[in-house]
Design a protein around this motif. Structure first.
Motif, PDB file in Angstrom:
ATOM      1  N   ALA A 154       1.047 -22.600 -27.281  1.00  0.00           N
ATOM      2  CA  ALA A 154       0.082 -23.689 -27.430  1.00  0.00           C
ATOM      3  C   ALA A 154      -1.320 -23.132 -27.691  1.00  0.00           C
ATOM      4  CB  ALA A 154       0.068 -24.552 -26.175  1.00  0.00           C
ATOM      5  N   LYS A 202      -3.566 -26.843 -25.213  1.00  0.00           N
ATOM      6  CA  LYS A 202      -2.505 -26.919 -24.205  1.00  0.00           C
ATOM      7  C   LYS A 202      -2.078 -28.341 -23.869  1.00  0.00           C
ATOM      8  CE  LYS A 202      -2.916 -22.456 -23.497  1.00  0.00           C
ATOM      9  NZ  LYS A 202      -1.940 -21.552 -24.150  1.00  0.00           N
ATOM     10  N   TYR A 203      -0.812 -28.448 -23.555  1.00  0.00           N
ATOM     11  CA  TYR A 203      -0.269 -29.630 -22.876  1.00  0.00           C
ATOM     12  C   TYR A 203      -0.443 -29.340 -21.392  1.00  0.00           C
ATOM     13  CZ  TYR A 203       4.048 -31.256 -20.458  1.00  0.00           C
ATOM     14  OH  TYR A 203       4.965 -31.717 -19.561  1.00  0.00           O
ATOM     15  N   TRP A 204      -1.227 -30.135 -20.700  1.00  0.00           N
ATOM     16  CA  TRP A 204      -1.472 -29.821 -19.287  1.00  0.00           C
ATOM     17  C   TRP A 204      -1.622 -31.120 -18.506  1.00  0.00           C
ATOM     18  CZ3 TRP A 204       0.066 -26.165 -16.561  1.00  0.00           C
ATOM     19  CH2 TRP A 204      -0.496 -25.877 -15.318  1.00  0.00           C
ATOM     20  N   SER A 211      11.477 -22.031 -21.857  1.00  0.00           N
ATOM     21  CA  SER A 211      12.139 -23.322 -21.835  1.00  0.00           C
ATOM     22  C   SER A 211      11.953 -24.038 -23.173  1.00  0.00           C
ATOM     23  CB  SER A 211      11.590 -24.184 -20.704  1.00  0.00           C
ATOM     24  OG  SER A 211      10.259 -24.547 -20.949  1.00  0.00           O
ATOM     25  N   SER A 270      12.108 -30.521 -21.827  1.00  0.00           N
ATOM     26  CA  SER A 270      10.902 -29.757 -21.512  1.00  0.00           C
ATOM     27  C   SER A 270       9.841 -30.172 -22.520  1.00  0.00           C
ATOM     28  CB  SER A 270      11.211 -28.262 -21.609  1.00  0.00           C
ATOM     29  OG  SER A 270      10.028 -27.528 -21.836  1.00  0.00           O
ATOM     30  N   GLY A 271       8.665 -30.523 -22.031  1.00  0.00           N
ATOM     31  CA  GLY A 271       7.623 -31.068 -22.908  1.00  0.00           C
ATOM     32  C   GLY A 271       7.316 -30.168 -24.091  1.00  0.00           C
ATOM     33  N   SER A 272       6.997 -28.905 -23.795  1.00  0.00           N
ATOM     34  CA  SER A 272       6.587 -27.993 -24.863  1.00  0.00           C
ATOM     35  C   SER A 272       7.703 -27.788 -25.893  1.00  0.00           C
ATOM     36  CB  SER A 272       6.160 -26.647 -24.265  1.00  0.00           C
ATOM     37  OG  SER A 272       7.208 -26.094 -23.506  1.00  0.00           O
ATOM     38  N   ARG A 311       7.874 -29.430 -29.532  1.00  0.00           N
ATOM     39  CA  ARG A 311       7.138 -28.859 -30.668  1.00  0.00           C
ATOM     40  C   ARG A 311       7.988 -27.845 -31.420  1.00  0.00           C
ATOM     41  NH1 ARG A 311       2.339 -27.867 -26.520  1.00  0.00           N
ATOM     42  NH2 ARG A 311       3.587 -25.984 -26.312  1.00  0.00           N
ATOM     43  N   SER A 365       5.145 -24.524 -14.276  1.00  0.00           N
ATOM     44  CA  SER A 365       4.225 -25.383 -15.027  1.00  0.00           C
ATOM     45  C   SER A 365       4.306 -26.809 -14.489  1.00  0.00           C
ATOM     46  CB  SER A 365       4.534 -25.337 -16.525  1.00  0.00           C
ATOM     47  OG  SER A 365       5.863 -25.696 -16.782  1.00  0.00           O
ATOM     48  N   MET A 416       0.945 -28.425 -13.029  1.00  0.00           N
ATOM     49  CA  MET A 416       0.389 -29.610 -13.680  1.00  0.00           C
ATOM     50  C   MET A 416       0.194 -30.731 -12.665  1.00  0.00           C
ATOM     51  SD  MET A 416       2.474 -30.340 -17.149  1.00  0.00           S
ATOM     52  CE  MET A 416       2.871 -28.953 -18.180  1.00  0.00           C
ATOM     53  N   MET A 465      -8.238 -25.126 -19.509  1.00  0.00           N
ATOM     54  CA  MET A 465      -7.000 -25.470 -18.788  1.00  0.00           C
ATOM     55  C   MET A 465      -6.923 -24.691 -17.475  1.00  0.00           C
ATOM     56  SD  MET A 465      -3.106 -24.350 -19.632  1.00  0.00           S
ATOM     57  CE  MET A 465      -2.358 -23.620 -18.173  1.00  0.00           C
ATOM     58  N   ASP A 501      -0.560 -19.136 -21.000  1.00  0.00           N
ATOM     59  CA  ASP A 501       0.136 -20.329 -20.513  1.00  0.00           C
ATOM     60  C   ASP A 501       0.225 -20.316 -18.982  1.00  0.00           C
ATOM     61  OD1 ASP A 501       0.442 -21.703 -22.853  1.00  0.00           O
ATOM     62  OD2 ASP A 501       2.365 -20.796 -23.343  1.00  0.00           O
ATOM     63  N   ALA A 502       1.213 -21.008 -18.448  1.00  0.00           N
ATOM     64  CA  ALA A 502       1.327 -21.129 -16.997  1.00  0.00           C
ATOM     65  C   ALA A 502       1.975 -19.877 -16.406  1.00  0.00           C
ATOM     66  CB  ALA A 502       2.121 -22.379 -16.654  1.00  0.00           C
TER      67      ALA A 502
END
Ligand code: PMV
Length: 324
Positions: A12, A15-17, A105, A137-139, A142, A191, A195, A242, A282-283
């Protein structure tokens, strides 16, 4: 009723956070990533009449517990969509050049979604597949696409407008990403937990929500214009923001370790010396460094010399899912 799919992971840049809906994974902000060719997962899903439960093998090892629960939970969604009640044997191979905590993931759920829907006979377009993958998983939503990808957060409560869309193909711009693997990594805050804690308790979270849409609009223009300095600066600043939210959480936490900060300082030092390089994190404690192809040797050498760095793995922009 068998299919094999390959997916690459992504990093990312915006970020998706934070989630606004946890069960179906709806984000609080739109975000943007680059799919990477260096890390991939190949997954085969085989639905069979004679199985009495799902069986999940990761890198040829039978998996039980939390990791398999998430996979089985995801297959339950696929079965419901298809209206079929059959169990599957799942074989996943992570093509990661090292075992040092880079199994992702994102590539995992993208490959699982693609293989399982094909095996069960669902014919989904890329958008439908992204919506489904998001719920694993959110990410990962993409990673359906290659190159630069935006996950549009959407507004609807059912998630039907929350999916990824391509922004620029992998051939649009040849930039590079070095994944810097650290030798000592402590147990991390997932993550998911990180979050949640940040959204619920960090007074800095409002600032994150205000700034990120601006970062996203600006980086999209910079990517289309192939403006590396602007792209790198926005990505690095967004990453810092983030991570700043986690310091305000209760209890506070950070994903950074001493080597994380040494790598960050070296990247900023490289810029002072005239090498355009930018970091994002990232996380977890590992750092990814963005740079241009002509600086590959210099950047790689520099990163490898840092105390506490175990390995540096270089990626180019990667492609979206494919069926094997
Ligand atoms: O989808 P998850 O649960 O792996 O969360 C990913 C969160 C970050 O990696 C920190 C940011 C992102 O957009 O990938």
């Amino acid at each position: 009723m068998k299919a094999t799919a390959k997916a690459h992971t992504n990093i990312a840049l915006i970020k998706y956070w934070g989630k606004r809906n946890e069960p179906i994974i709806l984000p609080t902000n739109s975000n943007l990533s680059l799919t990477l060719d260096g890390f991939s997962t190949v997954t085969t899903v085989h639905f069979q009449d004679d199985l009495s439960s799902d069986e999940f093998f990761l890198n040829d090892k039978f998996v039980e517990g939390e990791a398999s629960k998430r996979v089985i939970g995801f297959l339950d969604k696929v079965r419901t969509m298809a209206g079929k009640d059959m169990y599957a044997r799942i074989h996943s191979l992570n093509h990661v050049p090292t075992a040092a905590g880079f199994a992702s993931s994102a590539s995992g759920f993208a490959a699982l979604a693609a293989a399982s829907t094909k095996a069960i006979g669902l014919e989904l377009d890329d958008r439908e597949l992204s919506i489904l993958t998001r719920q694993g998983s959110g990410s990962a939503c993409r990673s359906i696409f290659g190159g630069f990808v935006e996950w549009q957060m959407g507004e609807r409560e059912d998630g039907s407008d929350s999916y990824a869309v391509p922004v620029a193909s992998k051939d649009h711009w040849d930039i590079r990403v070095a994944a810097v693997v650290l030798s000592a990594t402590e147990k991390k805050v997932s993550s998911r937990d990180g979050m949640r804690r940040t959204v619920e308790t960090s007074p800095f979270y409002d600032g994150w929500l205000q700034q990120t849409p601006k970062d996203l609009e600006e980086i999209k223009t910079a990517i289309i214009d192939k403006d590396f300095e602007k792209t790198g600066n926005i990505a690095e600043a967004n990453c810092m923001r983030m991570h700043a939210t986690t310091l305000g959480a209760n209890p506070p936490f950070t994903y950074w370790q001493d080597t994380t900060m040494r790598v960050m300082q070296n990247v900023q030092q490289m810029r002072e010396e005239g090498i355009p390089a930018y970091f994002t994190i990232d996380a977890g404690p590992n750092v990814k460094v963005l740079y241009l192809p002509e600086d590959e040797q210099k950047v790689k050498q520099r990163l490898q010399q840092i105390t506490g760095v175990e390995e540096v793995i270089v990626s180019k922009p990667g492609k979206g899912i494919s069926y094997l």
